[in-house]
Design a protein around this motif. Structure first.
Motif, PDB file in Angstrom:
ATOM      1  N   SER A 114       0.700  -1.236   0.043  1.00 46.37           N
ATOM      2  CA  SER A 114      -0.093  -0.220  -0.054  1.00 46.37           C
ATOM      3  C   SER A 114       0.754   1.291  -0.014  1.00 46.37           C
ATOM      4  N   THR A 115       1.934   1.049   0.607  1.00 43.09           N
ATOM      5  CA  THR A 115       2.747   2.391   0.663  1.00 43.09           C
ATOM      6  C   THR A 115       4.175   2.216   0.217  1.00 43.09           C
ATOM      7  N   GLU A 116       4.514   1.248  -0.364  1.00 42.61           N
ATOM      8  CA  GLU A 116       5.869   0.885  -0.807  1.00 42.61           C
ATOM      9  C   GLU A 116       6.220   0.180  -2.506  1.00 42.61           C
ATOM     10  N   ASN A 117       7.044   0.746  -2.918  1.00 40.85           N
ATOM     11  CA  ASN A 117       7.304   0.173  -4.268  1.00 40.85           C
ATOM     12  C   ASN A 117       7.685  -1.197  -4.187  1.00 40.85           C
ATOM     13  N   GLY A 118       7.299  -2.172  -5.195  1.00 38.17           N
ATOM     14  CA  GLY A 118       7.555  -3.406  -5.210  1.00 38.17           C
ATOM     15  C   GLY A 118       8.940  -3.929  -4.994  1.00 38.17           C
ATOM     16  N   ILE A 119      10.122  -2.977  -5.280  1.00 35.51           N
ATOM     17  CA  ILE A 119      11.347  -3.448  -5.235  1.00 35.51           C
ATOM     18  C   ILE A 119      11.643  -3.298  -3.694  1.00 35.51           C
ATOM     19  N   GLN A 120      11.266  -2.337  -3.212  1.00 35.95           N
ATOM     20  CA  GLN A 120      11.468  -1.820  -1.456  1.00 35.95           C
ATOM     21  C   GLN A 120      10.973  -3.026  -0.834  1.00 35.95           C
ATOM     22  N   VAL A 121       9.649  -3.447  -1.426  1.00 35.90           N
ATOM     23  CA  VAL A 121       9.124  -4.712  -0.486  1.00 35.90           C
ATOM     24  C   VAL A 121       9.922  -5.825  -0.604  1.00 35.90           C
ATOM     25  N   VAL A 122      10.540  -6.251  -1.540  1.00 35.35           N
ATOM     26  CA  VAL A 122      11.440  -7.433  -1.716  1.00 35.35           C
ATOM     27  C   VAL A 122      12.651  -7.011  -0.785  1.00 35.35           C
ATOM     28  N   ALA A 123      13.164  -5.599  -0.810  1.00 34.51           N
ATOM     29  CA  ALA A 123      14.246  -5.257  -0.172  1.00 34.51           C
ATOM     30  C   ALA A 123      14.177  -5.368   1.371  1.00 34.51           C
ATOM     31  N   ASP A 124      13.141  -4.934   1.784  1.00 34.59           N
ATOM     32  CA  ASP A 124      12.770  -5.272   3.361  1.00 34.59           C
ATOM     33  C   ASP A 124      12.731  -6.497   3.576  1.00 34.59           C
ATOM     34  N   TYR A 125      12.310  -7.408   2.810  1.00 30.62           N
ATOM     35  CA  TYR A 125      12.346  -8.861   3.114  1.00 30.62           C
ATOM     36  C   TYR A 125      13.776  -9.305   3.291  1.00 30.62           C
ATOM     37  N   VAL A 126      14.512  -9.048   2.373  1.00 31.97           N
ATOM     38  CA  VAL A 126      16.019  -9.369   2.100  1.00 31.97           C
ATOM     39  C   VAL A 126      16.518  -9.032   3.549  1.00 31.97           C
ATOM     40  N   HIS A 127      16.176  -7.616   4.170  1.00 29.12           N
ATOM     41  CA  HIS A 127      16.832  -6.998   5.017  1.00 29.12           C
ATOM     42  C   HIS A 127      16.324  -7.930   6.388  1.00 29.12           C
ATOM     43  N   SER A 128      15.084  -8.214   6.314  1.00 23.70           N
ATOM     44  CA  SER A 128      14.681  -8.917   7.368  1.00 23.70           C
ATOM     45  C   SER A 128      15.386 -10.217   7.759  1.00 23.70           C
ATOM     46  N   LEU A 129      16.139 -10.711   6.794  1.00 20.14           N
ATOM     47  CA  LEU A 129      16.947 -12.175   6.809  1.00 20.14           C
ATOM     48  C   LEU A 129      18.292 -11.940   7.292  1.00 20.14           C
ATOM     49  N   GLY A 130      18.564 -10.537   7.392  1.00 20.84           N
ATOM     50  CA  GLY A 130      19.956  -9.826   7.917  1.00 20.84           C
ATOM     51  C   GLY A 130      20.901 -10.012   6.618  1.00 20.84           C
ATOM     52  N   LEU A 131      20.341  -9.966   5.503  1.00 24.73           N
ATOM     53  CA  LEU A 131      20.939  -9.867   4.306  1.00 24.73           C
ATOM     54  C   LEU A 131      21.052  -8.447   3.563  1.00 24.73           C
ATOM     55  N   LYS A 132      21.805  -8.310   2.520  1.00 22.79           N
ATOM     56  CA  LYS A 132      21.849  -6.983   1.669  1.00 22.79           C
ATOM     57  C   LYS A 132      21.175  -7.255   0.452  1.00 22.79           C
ATOM     58  N   PHE A 133      20.659  -6.137  -0.256  1.00 22.82           N
ATOM     59  CA  PHE A 133      20.063  -6.317  -1.433  1.00 22.82           C
ATOM     60  C   PHE A 133      20.646  -5.402  -2.505  1.00 22.82           C
ATOM     61  N   GLY A 134      20.726  -5.995  -3.812  1.00 22.22           N
ATOM     62  CA  GLY A 134      21.244  -5.384  -4.881  1.00 22.22           C
ATOM     63  C   GLY A 134      20.526  -5.240  -5.982  1.00 22.22           C
ATOM     64  N   LEU A 135      20.613  -4.214  -7.004  1.00 28.94           N
ATOM     65  CA  LEU A 135      19.598  -3.940  -8.020  1.00 28.94           C
ATOM     66  C   LEU A 135      20.756  -3.514  -9.086  1.00 28.94           C
ATOM     67  N   TYR A 136      20.272  -3.584 -10.377  1.00 29.96           N
ATOM     68  CA  TYR A 136      20.621  -3.313 -11.699  1.00 29.96           C
ATOM     69  C   TYR A 136      20.266  -2.219 -12.523  1.00 29.96           C
ATOM     70  N   VAL A 137      21.315  -1.590 -13.235  1.00 28.85           N
ATOM     71  CA  VAL A 137      20.840  -0.217 -14.024  1.00 28.85           C
ATOM     72  C   VAL A 137      22.024  -0.357 -15.221  1.00 28.85           C
ATOM     73  N   THR A 138      21.836   0.603 -16.190  1.00 30.12           N
ATOM     74  CA  THR A 138      22.659   0.830 -17.197  1.00 30.12           C
ATOM     75  C   THR A 138      23.054   2.249 -17.393  1.00 30.12           C
ATOM     76  N   PRO A 139      24.174   2.552 -18.031  1.00 27.20           N
ATOM     77  CA  PRO A 139      24.130   3.988 -18.166  1.00 27.20           C
ATOM     78  C   PRO A 139      23.161   4.820 -19.128  1.00 27.20           C
ATOM     79  N   GLY A 140      23.247   6.159 -18.888  1.00 30.13           N
ATOM     80  CA  GLY A 140      22.366   6.867 -19.490  1.00 30.13           C
ATOM     81  C   GLY A 140      21.044   7.217 -19.139  1.00 30.13           C
TER      82      GLY A 140
END
Length: 755
Positions: A114-140
């Motif tokens: 309701s309040t979070e982007n879908g990527i943030q939702v997954v990042a929150d879950y990953v963080h809840s496991l004590g892990l870190k979260f990574g994402l992808y982008v390209t130049p330009g």
């Protein structure tokens, strides 16, 4: 992270580099940006190798949970990274964008709360496991942002104020164009994107498609991530230019030194097998060349660690140890590409080997000590003074691989302790470090100098086959089998034996049994081998040597090694041969054979073996050949007709063209468009089949290439003009395996060119 791209970005001039305030020269340099994250190589998992085009919240969370539940997190694997395909891509117009020109999350794959982007939702879950979260982008910036002239957050500027018309590399979606970082608003655009990622809880950013022209983008992202105030690791991909190693080290925490480790060779688009030996073996030279540039602050990245799914890895068990050993010696990031929800128990035990992981996490980059066609030795000295050494067998038969404590830089000592980091067995040596290593395998030792002889520990013992020099077409060979006791204590009851395949005669007049071999001594037996004649282009005979012996402790041991002897036939006049890489040649009647290694025939890489006719190509000539078979060493392995002003000038000769067949990418016509002696342009067509026929027709400086699958119906691959073609040129057959350290055989027939 992508299939190989046939083409390269042109390097920017020094003026561009100077405009960013970054030196272009290579050489060991200062470390990466001071973000506190580059003290050790990253460890974790990425979605590309296995999940590839379909990352979802569900499967990313499942992989993260599996990493935690399997115990890998306790071993240090903490990053769960989403690679490409997390955003909306409607087509060539580029990724969909929000009101500020940033990519829009694909909400069907990553549903928002309701309040979070879908990527943030997954990042929150990953963080809840004590892990870190990574994402992808390209130049330009996306073309859609430019078309919509989206605002740049927090400024009065818009996308059209900063965009160029130069295409940027986004391998799968496309539709990205460059950013002019001299324009107001350019840095602020990247800042807003970095701020968004930071707000989502991103801990790791991978920028893909990076080349020398993208240095301003890397600088902008480096600055943008720093200004967020959140520690975010920055990783660059792929095939970075080693001439700009200083730049990558200054601006990032890690950089991909080569192309993808994935083989893209699975049936019907399957991720399995994830990789293959040729993709792994190509990293040996990368690790050697890039060694001076990695270390605390930023690390050479040799791509994903494809260990975890057993046979689906695409590697044998020994090859998996080789990959993990080489990556660890080279202090590479250890980012798993496998399916963590279906871990193979044996692979999991490899990944949890803390003795090997500690070699990676010491953050010291190993140097190559020696190399030949079948062995590689890498080593590094740790802060304790111990040396960790990897003895690699890149050949197809078990063999002895050795080095010395002097070569490793160890001090003179009475004895040396050898701790095998895979078997955990301890042995001792007085100076020679050797092991009998399985095909494509490794012996990984921690070596410690001692001021006393290590008692109660077995000596290091090795077995080797030493072949006397002989012509390639000789069927009479002599070989000496040598058992070496490299330690301080003796071995007894030594027995030596050599066997060959059916039809081969093996004889000896030497003693094959020795009662005792003192420490530092050897037992030897010499054998004469007679190989029966064959009409095959390359006739291979596998030999197996074995030795039995007894330690002072009473324990009986056995060693075995092997070698394959390949007999060829002389190549006769008028043909000549040339090797720009490890190559062998043979002729039997109208058949011609080439066995060659080689990284590629493309751009600055010209590694091939060739049988050729000097000066036989001219206006009006037609050249044809039949390809009976081609080893599938890589999807881009090449075999076919080569034309050059001088085939023997591999790196410089203009007038360059190659009509070739590849195992998985069909028929190619590659040519040098600007006369610099580099293939830089390509036409392609069809699906490879064997046998196939190739035909090249010259008209002036224009060439037409054809292929046929029946020697009757000819299909045009392409017609090109090569202005630098001389009036007469060399024409021949050329082979490259597209897999350094891996030999591929191609058998040709009826090679002709018109007078």
């Amino acid at each position: 992270m992508r299939k190989p791209i046939r083409g390269v970005l042109a390097a920017f001039t020094g003026a561009l580099l100077l405009s960013t305030g970054i030196a272009a020269a290579g050489g060991p340099t200062a470390k990466a940006e001071d973000n506190g994250l580059g003290a050790k190589p990253a460890m974790g998992w990425s979605s590309w190798s296995f999940i590839r085009r379909n990352p979802t919240a569900q499967n990313i969370e499942a992989q993260a949970k599996a990493m935690k539940d399997s115990g890998l997190t306790k071993a240090g694997f903490i990053y769960a990274n989403v690679d490409d395909f997390w955003y909306h891509c409607p087509g060539s117009q580029g990724p969909n964008v929000d009101t500020y020109g940033r990519w829009v999350t694909d909400e069907t794959k990553f549903p928002p709360s309701s309040t979070e982007n879908g990527i943030q939702v997954v990042a929150d879950y990953v963080h809840s496991l004590g892990l870190k979260f990574g994402l992808y982008v390209t130049p330009g910036i996306s073309k859609q942002a430019v078309a919509q002239n989206t605002a740049i957050e927090g400024t009065a500027y818009h996308a059209q104020d900063i965009a160029t018309t130069t295409a940027e590399q986004n391998y799968n979606c496309g539709g990205m164009v460059g950013i002019d970082y001299t324009k107001p608003g350019a840095q602020q655009f990247v800042n807003s994107w970095a701020d968004q990622f930071s707000g989502w809880g991103v801990d790791y950013i991978k920028i893909d498609g990076v080349g020398t022209p993208d240095i301003p983008d890397v600088q902008a992202w480096s600055d943008a991530l720093k200004q967020t105030g959140r520690p975010i690791r920055l990783e660059l991909s792929n095939s970075l230019d080693i001439n700009n190693a200083a730049t990558w080290a200054k601006l990032s925490d890690g950089w991909r030194t080569g192309g993808d480790i994935e083989c893209y060779c699975g049936p019907n688009g399957s991720s399995y097998p994830l990789t293959q030996w040729s993709s792994l073996s190509s990293r040996f030279n990368q690790a050697a060349n890039w060694a001076p540039y990695g270390g605390p602050g930023g690390f050479n990245d040799y791509d994903s660690l494809e260990i975890g799914n057993g046979a689906n890895d695409g590697l044998t068990p020994d090859e998996r140890k080789t990959q993990m050993s080489l990556w660890s010696l080279a202090a590479s990031p250890l980012i798993l590409g496998t399916d963590l929800t279906h871990l193979d128990p044996t692979d999991l035990s490899l990944l949890n080997n803390t003795d090997v992981l500690s070699v990676d996490q010491d953050a010291i980059d190993a140097k190559r000590i020696s190399a030949d066609s079948t062995t590689q030795v890498f080593a590094k000295t740790e802060k304790s003074g111990d040396v960790v050494v990897g003895l690699f067998n890149t050949g197809s038969a078990p063999r002895a691989v050795s080095t010395t404590v002097a070569a490793l830089g160890l001090p003179t000592a009475r004895d040396y302790s050898l701790q095998d980091l895979w078997s955990h067995k301890q042995t001792e040596s007085t100076g020679t470090i050797a092991a009998d290593v399985p095909p494509h395998g490794v012996a990984l030792y921690r070596v410690h100098a001692l001021d006393h002889v290590l008692r109660g520990v077995d000596p290091d013992v090795s077995l080797a086959l030493n072949w006397a020099p002989a012509a390639g077409d000789s069927t009479q060979r002599t070989v000496t089998e040598v058992l070496a006791d490299n330690g301080a204590t003796p071995v007894t009851s030594v027995g030596l034996k050599l066997t060959g395949p059916s039809g081969v005669t093996v004889t000896t007049s030497s003693r094959t049994k020795v009662r005792k071999v003192k420490g530092g001594s050897t037992a030897q037996a010499t054998f004469k081998v007679t190989i029966p004649p064959s009409t095959a282009l390359f006739s291979s005979s596998a030999f197996h040597a074995s030795a039995t012996y007894r330690y002072v402790s009473g324990t009986t041991a056995q060693l075995s090694v092997g070698d394959t002897i390949t007999v060829n036939h002389a190549v006769l006049t008028p043909y000549k041969t040339f090797a720009a890489t490890t190559s062998d040649f043979s002729q039997s009647g109208t058949q011609l054979g080439i066995r060659a290694q080689g990284a590629d025939l493309w751009d600055s890489i010209n590694e091939y073996g060739s049988i050729y006719l000097p000066g036989a190509e001219h206006d009006g000539s037609t050249t044809t050949v039949k390809i009976n078979s081609q080893a599938d060493t890589d999807v881009w392995a090449k075999a076919g007709i080569m034309v050059r002003n001088a085939i023997t000038s591999a790196d410089t000769s203009p007038g360059y063209l190659a009509l070739v067949e590849t195992p998985s990418n069909g028929y190619l016509l590659d040519w040098d468009s600007n006369g610099d002696g580099r293939l830089d342009s390509q036409d392609s067509i069809g699906t490879a089949t064997y046998p196939s026929w190739l035909k090249l027709v010259r008209n002036g400086t224009t060439y037409s290439g054809y292929y046929s699958t029946d020697d009757t119906t000819w299909n045009l691959v392409g017609t090109v003009t090569v202005p630098t073609a001389a009036a007469t040129q060399d024409v021949g057959l050329a082979v490259t395996s597209h897999a350094p350290e891996t030999t591929g055989e191609v058998d040709f027939d009826r090679f002709t060119t018109s007078k």
